[in-house]
Design a protein around this motif. Structure first.
Motif, PDB file in Angstrom:
ATOM      1  N   SER A  53      69.449  10.890  16.794  1.00 50.86           N
ATOM      2  CA  SER A  53      70.826  11.308  16.155  1.00 50.86           C
ATOM      3  C   SER A  53      71.695  11.962  16.734  1.00 50.86           C
ATOM      4  N   TRP A  54      73.060  12.278  16.032  1.00 44.55           N
ATOM      5  CA  TRP A  54      74.264  12.602  16.574  1.00 44.55           C
ATOM      6  C   TRP A  54      74.107  13.806  17.494  1.00 44.55           C
ATOM      7  N   GLY A  55      73.270  14.747  16.894  1.00 44.94           N
ATOM      8  CA  GLY A  55      73.018  15.995  17.519  1.00 44.94           C
ATOM      9  C   GLY A  55      71.968  15.884  18.568  1.00 44.94           C
ATOM     10  N   GLY A  56      71.175  14.920  18.585  1.00 38.24           N
ATOM     11  CA  GLY A  56      70.224  14.744  19.615  1.00 38.24           C
ATOM     12  C   GLY A  56      68.783  15.356  19.372  1.00 38.24           C
ATOM     13  N   SER A  57      68.650  15.996  18.430  1.00 38.02           N
ATOM     14  CA  SER A  57      67.446  16.581  17.835  1.00 38.02           C
ATOM     15  C   SER A  57      66.589  16.170  17.111  1.00 38.02           C
ATOM     16  N   MET A  58      66.839  14.885  16.618  1.00 42.85           N
ATOM     17  CA  MET A  58      66.112  13.950  15.911  1.00 42.85           C
ATOM     18  C   MET A  58      65.954  12.418  16.327  1.00 42.85           C
ATOM     19  N   THR A  59      64.683  11.980  16.550  1.00 37.15           N
ATOM     20  CA  THR A  59      64.560  10.620  17.003  1.00 37.15           C
ATOM     21  C   THR A  59      63.723   9.879  15.868  1.00 37.15           C
ATOM     22  N   TYR A  60      63.957   8.638  15.661  1.00 36.73           N
ATOM     23  CA  TYR A  60      63.564   7.788  14.864  1.00 36.73           C
ATOM     24  C   TYR A  60      63.001   6.643  15.287  1.00 36.73           C
ATOM     25  N   TYR A  61      61.867   6.116  14.790  1.00 41.62           N
ATOM     26  CA  TYR A  61      61.011   4.878  15.505  1.00 41.62           C
ATOM     27  C   TYR A  61      60.681   3.897  14.403  1.00 41.62           C
ATOM     28  N   ALA A  62      60.736   2.646  14.732  1.00 41.49           N
ATOM     29  CA  ALA A  62      60.151   1.504  13.814  1.00 41.49           C
ATOM     30  C   ALA A  62      58.357   1.799  14.050  1.00 41.49           C
ATOM     31  N   ASP A  63      57.836   1.508  13.101  1.00 43.40           N
ATOM     32  CA  ASP A  63      56.414   1.910  12.956  1.00 43.40           C
ATOM     33  C   ASP A  63      55.595   1.039  13.992  1.00 43.40           C
ATOM     34  N   SER A  64      56.254   0.102  14.615  1.00 37.03           N
ATOM     35  CA  SER A  64      55.526  -0.992  15.317  1.00 37.03           C
ATOM     36  C   SER A  64      55.684  -0.491  16.822  1.00 37.03           C
ATOM     37  N   VAL A  65      56.581   0.813  16.965  1.00 41.65           N
ATOM     38  CA  VAL A  65      56.635   1.132  18.406  1.00 41.65           C
ATOM     39  C   VAL A  65      56.447   2.486  18.487  1.00 41.65           C
ATOM     40  N   GLU A  66      56.366   3.171  17.516  1.00 46.81           N
ATOM     41  CA  GLU A  66      56.068   4.696  17.473  1.00 46.81           C
ATOM     42  C   GLU A  66      54.921   5.071  18.387  1.00 46.81           C
ATOM     43  N   TYR A  67      55.066   6.035  18.976  1.00 49.89           N
ATOM     44  CA  TYR A  67      53.775   6.539  19.957  1.00 49.89           C
ATOM     45  C   TYR A  67      53.881   5.774  21.391  1.00 49.89           C
ATOM     46  N   ARG A  68      54.499   4.659  21.257  1.00 49.11           N
ATOM     47  CA  ARG A  68      54.366   3.866  22.588  1.00 49.11           C
ATOM     48  C   ARG A  68      55.939   3.942  23.331  1.00 49.11           C
ATOM     49  N   PHE A  69      56.881   4.073  22.542  1.00 43.17           N
ATOM     50  CA  PHE A  69      58.429   4.109  22.742  1.00 43.17           C
ATOM     51  C   PHE A  69      58.970   5.528  22.754  1.00 43.17           C
ATOM     52  N   MET A  70      59.633   5.648  23.473  1.00 39.24           N
ATOM     53  CA  MET A  70      60.499   7.133  23.380  1.00 39.24           C
ATOM     54  C   MET A  70      62.143   6.765  23.820  1.00 39.24           C
ATOM     55  N   ILE A  71      62.858   7.375  22.983  1.00 36.27           N
ATOM     56  CA  ILE A  71      64.293   7.181  23.012  1.00 36.27           C
ATOM     57  C   ILE A  71      64.976   8.613  23.542  1.00 36.27           C
ATOM     58  N   SER A  72      65.921   8.518  24.333  1.00 32.22           N
ATOM     59  CA  SER A  72      66.573   9.726  25.073  1.00 32.22           C
ATOM     60  C   SER A  72      67.932   9.465  25.049  1.00 32.22           C
ATOM     61  N   ARG A  73      68.502  10.544  25.440  1.00 30.42           N
ATOM     62  CA  ARG A  73      70.071  10.325  26.008  1.00 30.42           C
ATOM     63  C   ARG A  73      70.583  11.652  26.802  1.00 30.42           C
ATOM     64  N   ASP A  74      71.490  11.634  27.339  1.00 27.57           N
ATOM     65  CA  ASP A  74      72.120  12.678  28.117  1.00 27.57           C
ATOM     66  C   ASP A  74      72.934  13.361  27.060  1.00 27.57           C
ATOM     67  N   ASP A  75      73.168  14.675  27.295  1.00 28.20           N
ATOM     68  CA  ASP A  75      73.969  15.655  26.403  1.00 28.20           C
ATOM     69  C   ASP A  75      75.337  14.880  26.348  1.00 28.20           C
ATOM     70  N   ALA A  76      75.988  14.372  27.288  1.00 23.93           N
ATOM     71  CA  ALA A  76      77.413  13.669  27.233  1.00 23.93           C
ATOM     72  C   ALA A  76      77.358  12.378  26.739  1.00 23.93           C
ATOM     73  N   LYS A  77      76.212  11.660  26.242  1.00 25.39           N
ATOM     74  CA  LYS A  77      76.164  10.723  25.457  1.00 25.39           C
ATOM     75  C   LYS A  77      76.571   9.441  26.443  1.00 25.39           C
ATOM     76  N   THR A  78      76.450   9.760  27.615  1.00 22.22           N
ATOM     77  CA  THR A  78      77.062   8.501  28.636  1.00 22.22           C
ATOM     78  C   THR A  78      75.769   7.294  29.084  1.00 22.22           C
ATOM     79  N   THR A  79      74.649   7.859  28.596  1.00 21.88           N
ATOM     80  CA  THR A  79      73.391   7.242  29.022  1.00 21.88           C
ATOM     81  C   THR A  79      72.253   7.252  28.036  1.00 21.88           C
ATOM     82  N   LEU A  80      71.967   6.084  27.510  1.00 25.87           N
ATOM     83  CA  LEU A  80      70.909   6.005  26.414  1.00 25.87           C
ATOM     84  C   LEU A  80      69.803   5.357  27.166  1.00 25.87           C
ATOM     85  N   GLU A  81      68.761   5.821  26.919  1.00 16.44           N
ATOM     86  CA  GLU A  81      67.372   5.201  27.482  1.00 16.44           C
ATOM     87  C   GLU A  81      66.369   4.783  26.481  1.00 16.44           C
TER      88      GLU A  81
END
Length: 126
Positions: A53-81
């Motif tokens: 999410s735009w605030g960084g506090s919420m993450t969402y996953y497709a059922d097929s990848v949940e618990y295997r994948f993790m999304i993250s970003r830096d506070d400046a929104k210059t890197t998404l992983e």
């Protein structure tokens, strides 16, 4: 106004891990809100994988990848992983990062994202 460059794809055996990165550059007047990863497998439509999410506090996953994948970003929104574990052959696809320049609650629809990277190939062998 926004440029996205993915990296980190490659060939991995089933059960292995990969980390994808997306470098974000933008004009100073452009705002970025939700950020996401999508993928397109051969012969299939583009599908949602994960979003933050735009605030960084919420993450969402497709059922097929949940618990295997993790999304993250830096506070400046210059890197998404996207950290991917326990990869399966069905995860084979071109992975794209995407950003939304409008603040909204939806995160799973590809049409809502304004800017896309060029994609990085992930191949999982069995």
């Amino acid at each position: 106004q926004v440029q996205l460059v993915e990296s980190g794809g490659g060939l991995v055996q089933a059960g292995g891990s990969l980390r994808l990165s997306c470098a974000v550059s933008k004009h100073r007047t452009t705002s970025i809100y939700n950020m996401a990863w999508f993928r397109r497998a051969p012969g299939k439509d583009r599908e949602f994988v994960a979003a933050i999410s735009w605030g960084g506090s919420m993450t969402y996953y497709a059922d097929s990848v949940e618990y295997r994948f993790m999304i993250s970003r830096d506070d400046a929104k210059t890197t998404l992983e996207l950290q991917m574990h326990n990869l399966k052959p069905e995860d084979t696809a071109v992975y794209y990062c995407a950003v939304d320049t409008i603040r909204r609650t939806e995160v799973r629809y590809p049409t809502q994202y304004d800017y896309w990277g060029q994609g990085t190939q992930v191949t999982v062998s069995s």
